[in-house]
Write an enzyme that holds these catalytic residues in place. Structure first.
Site, PDB file in Angstrom:
ATOM      1  N   HIS A 165      32.745  76.947  83.463  1.00  0.00           N
ATOM      2  CA  HIS A 165      32.328  77.895  84.497  1.00  0.00           C
ATOM      3  C   HIS A 165      32.461  77.272  85.880  1.00  0.00           C
ATOM      4  O   HIS A 165      31.677  76.405  86.271  1.00  0.00           O
ATOM      5  CB  HIS A 165      30.883  78.330  84.244  1.00  0.00           C
ATOM      6  CG  HIS A 165      30.324  79.219  85.303  1.00  0.00           C
ATOM      7  ND1 HIS A 165      28.991  79.238  85.657  1.00  0.00           N
ATOM      8  CD2 HIS A 165      30.924  80.130  86.122  1.00  0.00           C
ATOM      9  CE1 HIS A 165      28.791  80.106  86.624  1.00  0.00           C
ATOM     10  NE2 HIS A 165      29.946  80.658  86.923  1.00  0.00           N
ATOM     11  N   LYS A 216      38.621  89.895  77.983  1.00  0.00           N
ATOM     12  CA  LYS A 216      38.648  88.480  77.630  1.00  0.00           C
ATOM     13  C   LYS A 216      39.153  88.278  76.199  1.00  0.00           C
ATOM     14  O   LYS A 216      39.936  87.358  75.926  1.00  0.00           O
ATOM     15  CB  LYS A 216      37.252  87.864  77.798  1.00  0.00           C
ATOM     16  CG  LYS A 216      36.833  87.711  79.260  1.00  0.00           C
ATOM     17  CD  LYS A 216      35.485  87.018  79.370  1.00  0.00           C
ATOM     18  CE  LYS A 216      35.070  86.838  80.826  1.00  0.00           C
ATOM     19  NZ  LYS A 216      35.923  85.893  81.549  1.00  0.00           N
TER      20      LYS A 216
END
Length: 737
Positions: free
Chosen positions: A463, A421
């Site tokens: 999310h 990430k």
């Protein structure tokens, strides 16, 4: 003649055109004023000999969205006030009389002696569609977007203005029950095939067709008001009835486990109504409707799935100081299952998408996933090839980060690994350092991920839940340095996708995963107690969960679950995990290569083209097995409570820790995010429905028997001592404290 909501025009032939156009609203809804205004117009038409009949239509793009459910909420409050002042009998009488006024109005339309047609110029739902059913003739303007239906069961109600009675007299009983119990919204072609509407015509011809019918049928009556009417599905006590009703009851039990009073009331109303003449049947339906209005399940579901969801969708948590953003183009980092899903829903919402992966082959695979998913929709008749191709044309798959130039938002959806990430973030921000950056992480704290960001104030968690195309919730995670611009941009993005956002503060697992991981863990621990897997799965569904914990673990991936347990142990110490659960997951993943549905082997076996089956080898992994006598003595009610309490008590902990700060978000998020027993209204409503004092006592009892994971937090103990509920102490607009 005109009033606030309706305009009445009578033409030279004596045909009245009633145009419904509520001022200040984008859609017509049914409230007290509408009932009064329409009632006045109906009486004028019925009593005026110069008026031969009427056509009802809408002055808006849609016909009617249904009842204003805040009206129904107010009826509940009115009942409670009357019960306190004059007793429950007087309150029940008042509620019955008030809640049946719409049903009586529709029956008056049906029996006033004048023909009524309805010209449906757009979507008609709930009480709006019941108005259509009560009219003698129904013609709709041809429009692929129009939907008709009775979706009340989805928010804990049922069609109480004649819907259960008229549908069962217009179509086969089994088809009517399916329509009522599923709450589906029908296309015009399907509604016409089911004989719920009479004609579909070009929009420009709709009013003329309706008026012509009225002129040609001056003595129109509903079929059930004519002599010799025969029920399409046959009498209840007939051979056809015996083929319908036992099966209907069995299906109801299988699908609801008797958790939904409104669904039961639909069956009762339909069954009993078909034994009665229409007027008595409508009175009976109204009694059931008044009863359901008083149910705690209806109150909780209306509040969470209608009122709260509407408020969240309209931006209840959006910073008012930030101007509306103009998102036209987004960059998605990672073309795997999640990234492809986010890219797909973004493109379907009209956004241009740059879909990036580590190489061109991987990026192309991501776009191919999208193409396959859209083609499946085409093959099922849910989309056209042209619509699919238009979506695909908005997606550019590439390995070149330079293509991100000009995007308005970046969403990172790469592998759930901190280094991966960080690398993707650095590459993207070297091209677009000032754009708002969202991470689709499901577990990693946003504050720590933001450390590499050029501007942590513009870094936020977005999310999504899997599968992205179907799951309607998006969890917006605010880090310690996240600013209002990032929050507003994320909320605007989610709104563009027509999904529901909840805003939570940063912590391990955020809100949804903390609760749902407890649910999965409870299934694992029951296995270790020797409870049969089938009993675990079935009991969880009996409790109201959409799937059992073992099945859910297969969907989320068992190896991911093992990684989460190990990460928690590494970061928080061995006391933070259950060693038995860790060993079970290690045996599944490392000992037997069972990763879940993704490799066809998990707690279930997934053979192509066959129903999934529990893995026969599971018992061999378990050291404890209960005898048949011990299994017979298991307390099923307690098992159901364990599944719901472990999630609800975790939700209360997140509220105490200020992870979630709005009761609406806790409840809506729990239903949309992980399917928490919808009949309860959500995790915090479940506690309120039980009563905080009773819930704390239940937690303490379970904690004594099964361990500290059930211990109620200090907040709950304090609320129990003061007799408070979440919706009184933390009414929407207040913050967690």
């Amino acid at each position: 003649m005109a009033n606030d909501n309706f305009k009445l025009d009578v033409d030279a032939d004596g045909i009245a055109l009633v145009t419904w156009d509520m001022p200040g609203k984008t859609m017509n809804v049914i409230d007290v004023a509408v009932i009064q205004d329409l009632g006045g117009i109906v009486e004028r038409i019925a009593s005026d000999a110069a008026i031969k009949g009427a056509v009802i239509t809408s002055g808006k793009d849609t016909f009617c969205a249904g009842a204003d459910l805040t009206l129904l909420e107010s009826l509940g409050r009115m009942f409670a006030d009357m019960a306190r002042k004059e007793g429950e009998v007087a309150a029940a009488t008042l509620l019955f009389n008030e809640s049946r006024k719409l049903s009586q109005l529709y029956r008056r339309i049906e029996t006033c002696g004048k023909p009524f047609a309805v010209a449906i110029n757009g979507t008609a739902l709930g009480g709006g569609f019941e108005l259509c059913l009560a009219s003698h003739y129904r013609v709709a303007a041809d429009n692929d977007k129009t939907r008709l239906g009775l979706p009340e069961v989805k928010i804990g109600l049922f069609p109480g203005a004649g819907g259960t009675q008229r549908t069962c007299r217009m179509m086969q009983t089994s088809d009517a029950l399916q329509l009522l119990l599923k709450g589906d919204q029908l296309s015009l072609s399907r509604a016409k095939a089911m004989k719920l509407i009479d004609a579909v015509v070009p929009a420009g011809d709709m009013i003329k067709v309706a008026k012509d019918w009225v002129k040609a049928n001056p003595k129109a009556k509903a079929p059930w008001d004519t002599d010799g009417f025969r029920l399409p599905g046959g009498q209840v006590y007939s051979k056809a009835g015996m083929m319908t009703w036992p099966a209907a009851n069995a299906i109801y039990r299988r699908e609801t486990y008797d958790n939904y009073p409104a669904a039961r009331a639909i069956l009762q109303s339909a069954y009993e109504g078909l034994l009665l003449p229409m007027d008595r049947a409508l009175t009976m339906e109204s009694r059931y409707f008044a009863k359901i209005l008083r149910s705690p399940e209806a109150a909780a579901m209306i509040r969470s799935l209608f009122v709260s969801m509407q408020e969240l969708n309209k931006g209840a948590r959006r910073p008012a100081s930030v101007p509306a953003t103009q998102i036209k183009k987004v960059g998605i980092l990672g073309a795997g299952f999640m990234g492809a899903g986010i890219a797909s829903v973004s493109a379907q919402s009209g956004l241009d998408v740059i879909l990036i992966d580590r190489d061109q082959e991987s990026a192309d695979k991501g776009k191919a996933l999208i193409q396959k998913s859209l083609t499946d929709q085409v093959n099922k008749g849910r989309a056209t090839a042209a619509q699919r191709d238009a979506v695909l044309s908005k997606i550019t798959a590439t390995a070149d980060y330079g293509a991100l130039k000009g995007v308005d938002l970046i969403v990172e959806a790469v592998f759930e690994d901190r280094k991966v990430k960080s690398d993707a973030t650095a590459k993207a921000q070297s091209i677009m350092p000032d754009v708002v950056f969202g991470s689709n992480t499901s577990t990693l704290p946003i504050t720590s991920l933001a450390e590499i960001a050029k501007d942590p104030a513009k870094f936020i968690g977005i999310h999504f839940f899997s599968p992205v195309e179907r799951m309607m919730l998006v969890e917006i995670i605010v880090g310690k340095k996240t600013g209002d611009v990032a929050l507003a941009t994320a909320l605007d993005f989610v709104r563009l996708l027509r999904k529901t956002p909840i805003v939570v503060n940063d912590t391990r697992g955020f809100y949804a995963n903390r609760c749902v991981l407890n649910y999965i863990q409870e299934g694992h621990l029951m296995l270790l107690e020797g409870i049969p897997a089938a009993m675990i799965e079935n009991t969880a569904r009996m409790a109201g969960m959409p799937v059992g914990p073992l099945s859910l673990n297969d969907e989320t991936a068992i190896d991911l679950g093992l990684k989460i347990v190990r990460a928690a142990e590494a970061d928080l110490g061995s006391q933070a995990i259950n060693p038995g659960q860790k060993k079970l997951l290690e045996d599944m993943v490392e000992g037997n290569g069972r990763l879940g549905r993704k490799n066809g082997k998990g707690f279930y076996d997934y053979a192509p083209g066959k129903p999934k089956r529990l893995w026969p080898g599971l018992d061999a992994l378990l050291t404890k097995k209960l005898s048949s006598g011990e299994i017979d003595k298991l307390d099923v009610q307690e098992m159901k409570q364990r599944f719901l309490v472990t999630q609800a008590v975790e939700a209360a902990r997140t509220f105490e820790e200020h992870v979630v700060t709005d009761v609406r978000e806790a409840d809506v998020g729990s239903i949309l995010g992980f399917g928490f027993a919808p009949f309860s209204g959500g995790t915090l409503s479940y506690i309120d429905m039980m009563g905080t004092k009773n819930f704390v006592e239940l937690c303490e009892r379970l904690a004594r028997k099964y361990g500290p994971r059930f211990e109620p937090p200090k907040l709950l103990r304090d609320m129990a001592a003061k007799g408070e509920s979440f919706y009184t102490r933390f009414a929407p607009g207040k913050k967690a404290a």
